[in-house]
Design a protein around this motif. Sequence first.
Motif, PDB file in Angstrom:
ATOM      1  N   PHE A   1      33.375  35.384  33.933  1.00 35.17           N
ATOM      2  CA  PHE A   1      33.604  35.631  35.698  1.00 35.17           C
ATOM      3  C   PHE A   1      32.048  37.319  35.605  1.00 35.17           C
ATOM      4  O   PHE A   1      32.385  37.721  37.100  1.00 35.17           O
ATOM      5  CB  PHE A   1      34.520  36.322  36.268  1.00 35.17           C
ATOM      6  CG  PHE A   1      35.367  35.702  35.719  1.00 35.17           C
ATOM      7  CD1 PHE A   1      35.580  34.974  36.924  1.00 35.17           C
ATOM      8  CD2 PHE A   1      36.553  35.233  34.633  1.00 35.17           C
ATOM      9  CE1 PHE A   1      37.004  33.832  36.976  1.00 35.17           C
ATOM     10  CE2 PHE A   1      37.937  34.607  34.668  1.00 35.17           C
ATOM     11  CZ  PHE A   1      38.046  33.536  36.311  1.00 35.17           C
TER      12      PHE A   1
ATOM     13  N   ASN B   1      29.429  38.450  36.353  1.00 34.68           N
ATOM     14  CA  ASN B   1      28.300  38.273  38.349  1.00 34.68           C
ATOM     15  C   ASN B   1      28.798  37.622  38.456  1.00 34.68           C
ATOM     16  O   ASN B   1      28.859  37.324  39.482  1.00 34.68           O
ATOM     17  CB  ASN B   1      27.417  38.374  37.639  1.00 34.68           C
ATOM     18  CG  ASN B   1      25.921  39.503  36.675  1.00 34.68           C
ATOM     19  OD1 ASN B   1      26.829  40.845  37.170  1.00 34.68           O
ATOM     20  ND2 ASN B   1      25.628  39.493  36.015  1.00 34.68           N
ATOM     21  N   ARG B   2      30.560  37.304  38.682  1.00 32.92           N
ATOM     22  CA  ARG B   2      30.502  35.893  39.249  1.00 32.92           C
ATOM     23  C   ARG B   2      32.193  36.622  39.671  1.00 32.92           C
ATOM     24  O   ARG B   2      32.898  35.840  40.695  1.00 32.92           O
ATOM     25  CB  ARG B   2      31.094  34.528  38.817  1.00 32.92           C
ATOM     26  CG  ARG B   2      29.539  34.140  38.365  1.00 32.92           C
ATOM     27  CD  ARG B   2      29.414  33.572  37.035  1.00 32.92           C
ATOM     28  NE  ARG B   2      28.044  32.546  36.902  1.00 32.92           N
ATOM     29  CZ  ARG B   2      27.488  33.601  36.844  1.00 32.92           C
ATOM     30  NH1 ARG B   2      27.809  34.467  36.282  1.00 32.92           N
ATOM     31  NH2 ARG B   2      25.988  32.243  36.578  1.00 32.92           N
ATOM     32  N   VAL B   3      32.161  37.840  40.672  1.00 30.48           N
ATOM     33  CA  VAL B   3      33.676  38.440  40.683  1.00 30.48           C
ATOM     34  C   VAL B   3      33.367  39.880  41.669  1.00 30.48           C
ATOM     35  O   VAL B   3      32.681  40.468  41.012  1.00 30.48           O
ATOM     36  CB  VAL B   3      34.948  38.330  39.595  1.00 30.48           C
ATOM     37  CG1 VAL B   3      34.283  39.622  39.216  1.00 30.48           C
ATOM     38  CG2 VAL B   3      36.223  39.339  40.293  1.00 30.48           C
ATOM     39  N   GLY B   4      33.743  39.569  43.387  1.00 32.20           N
ATOM     40  CA  GLY B   4      33.704  40.601  43.804  1.00 32.20           C
ATOM     41  C   GLY B   4      35.517  41.534  43.716  1.00 32.20           C
ATOM     42  O   GLY B   4      35.728  41.448  43.495  1.00 32.20           O
TER      43      GLY B   4
ATOM     44  N   ASN C   1      29.519  34.981  48.003  1.00 35.92           N
ATOM     45  CA  ASN C   1      30.005  33.371  47.492  1.00 35.92           C
ATOM     46  C   ASN C   1      30.528  33.547  46.014  1.00 35.92           C
ATOM     47  O   ASN C   1      30.587  32.345  45.707  1.00 35.92           O
ATOM     48  CB  ASN C   1      28.442  33.251  47.240  1.00 35.92           C
ATOM     49  CG  ASN C   1      28.139  32.859  48.889  1.00 35.92           C
ATOM     50  OD1 ASN C   1      28.776  32.176  49.587  1.00 35.92           O
ATOM     51  ND2 ASN C   1      26.812  33.280  48.944  1.00 35.92           N
ATOM     52  N   HIS C   2      30.908  34.497  45.825  1.00 36.30           N
ATOM     53  CA  HIS C   2      31.938  34.659  43.858  1.00 36.30           C
ATOM     54  C   HIS C   2      33.093  33.733  44.560  1.00 36.30           C
ATOM     55  O   HIS C   2      34.054  33.796  45.343  1.00 36.30           O
ATOM     56  CB  HIS C   2      32.863  35.821  44.118  1.00 36.30           C
ATOM     57  CG  HIS C   2      31.299  37.011  43.880  1.00 36.30           C
ATOM     58  ND1 HIS C   2      29.819  36.727  42.884  1.00 36.30           N
ATOM     59  CD2 HIS C   2      30.399  37.842  43.892  1.00 36.30           C
ATOM     60  CE1 HIS C   2      29.492  37.793  43.256  1.00 36.30           C
ATOM     61  NE2 HIS C   2      29.743  38.357  44.101  1.00 36.30           N
TER      62      HIS C   2
ATOM     63  N   THR D   1      41.677  33.977  43.939  1.00 34.40           N
ATOM     64  CA  THR D   1      40.774  32.617  42.941  1.00 34.40           C
ATOM     65  C   THR D   1      41.034  32.450  44.543  1.00 34.40           C
ATOM     66  O   THR D   1      41.603  32.296  45.324  1.00 34.40           O
ATOM     67  CB  THR D   1      40.903  32.417  41.690  1.00 34.40           C
ATOM     68  OG1 THR D   1      42.128  32.073  42.465  1.00 34.40           O
ATOM     69  CG2 THR D   1      40.301  32.947  41.043  1.00 34.40           C
TER      70      THR D   1
ATOM     71  N   ARG E   1      40.582  29.384  37.544  1.00 35.38           N
ATOM     72  CA  ARG E   1      40.537  29.951  37.707  1.00 35.38           C
ATOM     73  C   ARG E   1      41.001  31.492  37.464  1.00 35.38           C
ATOM     74  O   ARG E   1      41.336  32.490  37.001  1.00 35.38           O
ATOM     75  CB  ARG E   1      39.447  30.319  38.791  1.00 35.38           C
ATOM     76  CG  ARG E   1      38.045  29.623  39.089  1.00 35.38           C
ATOM     77  CD  ARG E   1      37.464  29.718  40.012  1.00 35.38           C
ATOM     78  NE  ARG E   1      36.411  28.752  39.883  1.00 35.38           N
ATOM     79  CZ  ARG E   1      35.535  28.065  40.766  1.00 35.38           C
ATOM     80  NH1 ARG E   1      36.038  28.443  42.028  1.00 35.38           N
ATOM     81  NH2 ARG E   1      34.459  27.523  40.802  1.00 35.38           N
TER      82      ARG E   1
ATOM     83  N   ASN F   1      30.906  28.096  34.115  1.00 33.03           N
ATOM     84  CA  ASN F   1      30.445  27.133  35.339  1.00 33.03           C
ATOM     85  C   ASN F   1      29.764  26.550  35.478  1.00 33.03           C
ATOM     86  O   ASN F   1      29.474  25.604  36.517  1.00 33.03           O
ATOM     87  CB  ASN F   1      30.109  29.011  36.422  1.00 33.03           C
ATOM     88  CG  ASN F   1      30.527  30.199  36.392  1.00 33.03           C
ATOM     89  OD1 ASN F   1      31.488  29.850  36.994  1.00 33.03           O
ATOM     90  ND2 ASN F   1      31.288  31.089  35.503  1.00 33.03           N
TER      91      ASN F   1
END
Length: 254
Positions: free
Chosen positions: A132, A134-137, A160-161, A173, A184, A220
């Motif tokens: 996750f 840089n891939r979670v808001g 876009n996460h 998720t 996820r 990913n």
Amino acid sequence: MPDLTTIAAEELELRRQLAAVYRLIAHFRMTDLIFTHISVRLPGPDEHFLINPYGLLFEEITASNLVRIDVDGQLTEPGGPPVNPAGFVIHSAIHRSRPDAHCVLHTHTVAGCAVAASATGLLGLNQISMEFHNRVGYHDYEGVALNLDEQERLVRDIGNHPALILRNHGLLTVGSTPAQAFLRMYYLNKACEIQVAATRAGEVIVPDEAIREHTARQLNAEDTGDDLTDDIGIDLAWSAMVRLVERIAPDYKD
């Protein structure tokens, strides 16, 4: 409850996949009594969704007792069981804004809520956590989600996460399938459990940015230039979860 023999094959399959995810969330102790939700978009132009009826434990969810609602959270057939209004405020916002978010899964786990209350957010402490990176808001807490104007900020914050940490609240998720959203969530919650344990144990080691980003790309299925790839692990993991549900809760399909 709908008669499963009259439901189109594609909807029936989604009902069974979603019911399986509800049972798995219960099995792995990621529930909050009758609260929190998992929703899935149904095929077709009507923008209809399946979600849990308000009042049932996740371990009671079956393919036939899932409720069909529209994008505003209203029952498509009058007289059915109620739906938790706070739940679909969050879900409908993301379903509307993200065509790829066919399934939206929300939890209030202890570890997830602990990290959601942490000023640091999710740390890249472990290989599991780095999925996750840089891939979670992050979405700041605004109270119980009963106000529709919060939807705009939810959409902005998830971007876009594949995942969203709802500060002082819990985890969320999304996935193109119920299986993807579940896996996820399983690993996002596991990452939070690792973080709670590691920070309690003492000073932590965080790998450098390049390593965390490389690992995130690996996990990913993004191009990394590695010598080897694993293209089947996720499918195998979901097949194993289906076998587990068949053993512990075979009535999920009913």
